[in-house]
Motif scaffolding. Structure first.
Motif, PDB file in Angstrom:
ATOM      1  N   LYS A 192       0.839  -1.369   0.027  1.00 40.10           N
ATOM      2  CA  LYS A 192       0.040  -0.022   0.027  1.00 40.10           C
ATOM      3  C   LYS A 192       0.774   1.382  -0.029  1.00 40.10           C
ATOM      4  O   LYS A 192       0.520   2.306  -0.546  1.00 40.10           O
ATOM      5  N   LYS A 193       2.198   1.274   0.579  1.00 37.42           N
ATOM      6  CA  LYS A 193       2.954   2.240   0.810  1.00 37.42           C
ATOM      7  C   LYS A 193       3.456   2.770  -0.585  1.00 37.42           C
ATOM      8  O   LYS A 193       3.983   3.986  -0.796  1.00 37.42           O
ATOM      9  N   ILE A 194       3.341   1.816  -1.704  1.00 39.02           N
ATOM     10  CA  ILE A 194       3.848   2.502  -3.127  1.00 39.02           C
ATOM     11  C   ILE A 194       2.838   2.006  -4.138  1.00 39.02           C
ATOM     12  O   ILE A 194       2.725   2.040  -5.272  1.00 39.02           O
ATOM     13  N   ASP A 195       1.487   2.243  -3.388  1.00 42.71           N
ATOM     14  CA  ASP A 195       0.169   2.298  -4.557  1.00 42.71           C
ATOM     15  C   ASP A 195       0.134   1.105  -4.900  1.00 42.71           C
ATOM     16  O   ASP A 195      -0.250   1.045  -6.218  1.00 42.71           O
ATOM     17  N   LYS A 196       0.470  -0.301  -4.510  1.00 42.74           N
ATOM     18  CA  LYS A 196       0.437  -1.405  -5.117  1.00 42.74           C
ATOM     19  C   LYS A 196      -0.782  -2.348  -4.439  1.00 42.74           C
ATOM     20  O   LYS A 196      -0.752  -1.889  -3.161  1.00 42.74           O
ATOM     21  N   LYS A 197      -1.185  -3.398  -4.876  1.00 38.20           N
ATOM     22  CA  LYS A 197      -1.882  -4.325  -4.074  1.00 38.20           C
ATOM     23  C   LYS A 197      -1.635  -5.677  -4.484  1.00 38.20           C
ATOM     24  O   LYS A 197      -1.556  -6.173  -5.722  1.00 38.20           O
ATOM     25  N   ALA A 198      -1.638  -6.426  -3.337  1.00 35.57           N
ATOM     26  CA  ALA A 198      -1.429  -8.061  -3.664  1.00 35.57           C
ATOM     27  C   ALA A 198      -2.811  -8.473  -3.618  1.00 35.57           C
ATOM     28  O   ALA A 198      -3.685  -8.368  -2.786  1.00 35.57           O
ATOM     29  N   ILE A 199      -2.964  -9.527  -4.481  1.00 34.96           N
ATOM     30  CA  ILE A 199      -4.053 -10.313  -4.449  1.00 34.96           C
ATOM     31  C   ILE A 199      -3.625 -11.969  -4.181  1.00 34.96           C
ATOM     32  O   ILE A 199      -2.857 -12.495  -5.005  1.00 34.96           O
ATOM     33  N   GLY A 200      -4.028 -12.521  -3.361  1.00 31.05           N
ATOM     34  CA  GLY A 200      -3.573 -13.951  -3.179  1.00 31.05           C
ATOM     35  C   GLY A 200      -4.020 -15.145  -4.305  1.00 31.05           C
ATOM     36  O   GLY A 200      -4.976 -14.956  -4.621  1.00 31.05           O
ATOM     37  N   ILE A 201      -3.126 -15.882  -4.558  1.00 31.29           N
ATOM     38  CA  ILE A 201      -3.371 -16.736  -5.628  1.00 31.29           C
ATOM     39  C   ILE A 201      -4.547 -17.621  -5.235  1.00 31.29           C
ATOM     40  O   ILE A 201      -5.148 -18.224  -5.760  1.00 31.29           O
ATOM     41  N   HIS A 202      -4.737 -17.941  -3.839  1.00 34.05           N
ATOM     42  CA  HIS A 202      -5.735 -18.517  -3.220  1.00 34.05           C
ATOM     43  C   HIS A 202      -7.066 -18.145  -3.411  1.00 34.05           C
ATOM     44  O   HIS A 202      -8.120 -18.850  -3.268  1.00 34.05           O
ATOM     45  N   GLU A 203      -7.318 -16.972  -3.900  1.00 37.34           N
ATOM     46  CA  GLU A 203      -8.448 -16.271  -4.175  1.00 37.34           C
ATOM     47  C   GLU A 203      -9.086 -16.346  -5.535  1.00 37.34           C
ATOM     48  O   GLU A 203     -10.402 -16.101  -5.660  1.00 37.34           O
ATOM     49  N   PHE A 204      -8.268 -17.143  -6.312  1.00 32.25           N
ATOM     50  CA  PHE A 204      -8.664 -17.330  -7.809  1.00 32.25           C
ATOM     51  C   PHE A 204      -9.157 -18.835  -7.733  1.00 32.25           C
ATOM     52  O   PHE A 204      -8.672 -19.812  -7.218  1.00 32.25           O
ATOM     53  N   ASP A 205     -10.422 -19.038  -8.703  1.00 43.36           N
ATOM     54  CA  ASP A 205     -10.754 -20.275  -8.844  1.00 43.36           C
ATOM     55  C   ASP A 205      -9.937 -21.145  -9.627  1.00 43.36           C
ATOM     56  O   ASP A 205      -9.817 -22.486  -9.866  1.00 43.36           O
ATOM     57  N   ASP A 206      -9.294 -20.518 -10.586  1.00 43.02           N
ATOM     58  CA  ASP A 206      -8.290 -21.040 -11.595  1.00 43.02           C
ATOM     59  C   ASP A 206      -6.900 -20.613 -11.333  1.00 43.02           C
ATOM     60  O   ASP A 206      -6.588 -19.403 -11.958  1.00 43.02           O
ATOM     61  N   PRO A 207      -5.730 -20.955 -10.465  1.00 37.96           N
ATOM     62  CA  PRO A 207      -4.729 -20.405 -10.243  1.00 37.96           C
ATOM     63  C   PRO A 207      -4.082 -20.273 -11.464  1.00 37.96           C
ATOM     64  O   PRO A 207      -3.161 -19.379 -11.534  1.00 37.96           O
ATOM     65  N   LYS A 208      -3.775 -21.313 -12.317  1.00 39.88           N
ATOM     66  CA  LYS A 208      -3.006 -21.366 -13.366  1.00 39.88           C
ATOM     67  C   LYS A 208      -3.562 -20.223 -14.433  1.00 39.88           C
ATOM     68  O   LYS A 208      -2.483 -19.557 -14.748  1.00 39.88           O
ATOM     69  N   GLU A 209      -4.537 -19.838 -14.517  1.00 31.60           N
ATOM     70  CA  GLU A 209      -4.911 -18.717 -15.551  1.00 31.60           C
ATOM     71  C   GLU A 209      -4.531 -17.329 -14.699  1.00 31.60           C
ATOM     72  O   GLU A 209      -4.357 -16.232 -15.563  1.00 31.60           O
ATOM     73  N   ALA A 210      -4.493 -17.331 -13.548  1.00 32.92           N
ATOM     74  CA  ALA A 210      -4.067 -16.223 -12.558  1.00 32.92           C
ATOM     75  C   ALA A 210      -2.935 -15.828 -12.890  1.00 32.92           C
ATOM     76  O   ALA A 210      -2.325 -14.620 -13.379  1.00 32.92           O
ATOM     77  N   ILE A 211      -2.059 -17.098 -12.863  1.00 28.94           N
ATOM     78  CA  ILE A 211      -0.667 -16.948 -13.013  1.00 28.94           C
ATOM     79  C   ILE A 211      -0.342 -16.486 -14.417  1.00 28.94           C
ATOM     80  O   ILE A 211       0.490 -15.440 -14.786  1.00 28.94           O
ATOM     81  N   LYS A 212      -1.006 -16.896 -15.638  1.00 30.63           N
ATOM     82  CA  LYS A 212      -0.872 -16.375 -16.992  1.00 30.63           C
ATOM     83  C   LYS A 212      -1.138 -15.081 -17.233  1.00 30.63           C
ATOM     84  O   LYS A 212      -0.569 -14.531 -18.012  1.00 30.63           O
ATOM     85  N   ASN A 213      -2.246 -14.610 -16.643  1.00 27.68           N
ATOM     86  CA  ASN A 213      -2.530 -13.182 -16.776  1.00 27.68           C
ATOM     87  C   ASN A 213      -2.007 -12.173 -15.791  1.00 27.68           C
ATOM     88  O   ASN A 213      -2.304 -10.908 -15.829  1.00 27.68           O
TER      89      ASN A 213
END
Length: 235
Positions: free
Chosen positions: A60-81
């Protein structure tokens, strides 16, 4: 072209998480405001949600947001995108086991080799090497393989510690354990001290940060390299 930061640690003594790297990361992740976070290493056994929340305090200090890979139904597609990836520290064996369980090793390797920025700290840096056989962690789970990403042609030892001549501890030093590793394995090992990191851009591998690194090569005397040194010769 590979674009990777392999950091010894997320937090140096007395600092906040990622604090010493934040300005570097502001540039490193300049093309995205969202980073896919891989919290599988679960330091202290915390949940994936708890770990992701901790990481977001820093980003947040550098205006970025982390989204946990566990929050995605398809982690492979999340990685690819993904426009950026970060794997945090914790237990390396737990991390590797979950990566294999979710069949993400090859997907991450391909995505990063195609240019998606990857940040690793501690366990997340261990997996950038050829194997995780030089981690400092206890093998509390048994992953299918010790082989990992191989983004660099050597093994990593994060949190590298020098022998303390005033200590009464009579056990093995990090250097002793790495020398034991070389009785059965031939790949080099880079010991990265707290607060330093490796910058990988394409085929270039450069030590960054304020401290030297300790290099261990098979059948050679260990030696020091200064910040700014290219490590492309190691193989």
């Amino acid at each position: 072209m590979k674009n990777i930061i392999i950091a010894s640690t997320s937090t140096i003594h007395g600092g906040e998480p990622l604090e010493y790297l934040l300005e570097e990361l502001r540039v490193f992740f300049k093309h995205t405001s969202e980073i896919i976070f891989i919290p599988y290493a679960r330091p202290g056994g915390i949940t994936h949600d708890e770990y992701t929340l901790k990481v977001n305090i820093a980003f947040k200090k550098i205006d970025k947001k982390a989204i946990g890979i566990h929050e995605f139904d398809d982690p492979k597609e999340a990685i690819k995108n993904a426009k950026g990836l970060f794997t945090g520290g914790g237990n390396t064996f737990v991390l590797v086991n979950q990566l294999y369980k979710n069949d993400l090793i090859n997907t991450i390797k391909t995505t990063v080799k195609n240019g998606t920025p990857y940040l690793g700290t501690s366990a997340g840096s261990n997996i950038c090497g050829l194997t995780v056989s030089t981690t400092n962690d206890m093998p509390i789970v048994y992953p299918p393989s010790f082989k990992t990403f191989g983004f660099v042609p050597f093994n990593i030892n994060p949190h590298y510690l020098d022998p303390d001549p005033t200590s009464k501890h009579m056990g093995e030093t990090r250097e002793t354990r790495i020398k034991e590793f070389h009785k059965f394995n031939t790949q080099p090992v880079v010991g990265i001290r707290e607060g330093s990191w490796l910058e990988v851009k394409g085929d270039s591998i450069v030590l960054k940060g304020p401290l030297d690194a300790r290099i261990f090569e098979y059948n050679k005397t260990p030696y020091e390299v200064k910040s700014g040194t290219q490590l492309n010769h190691l193989k």
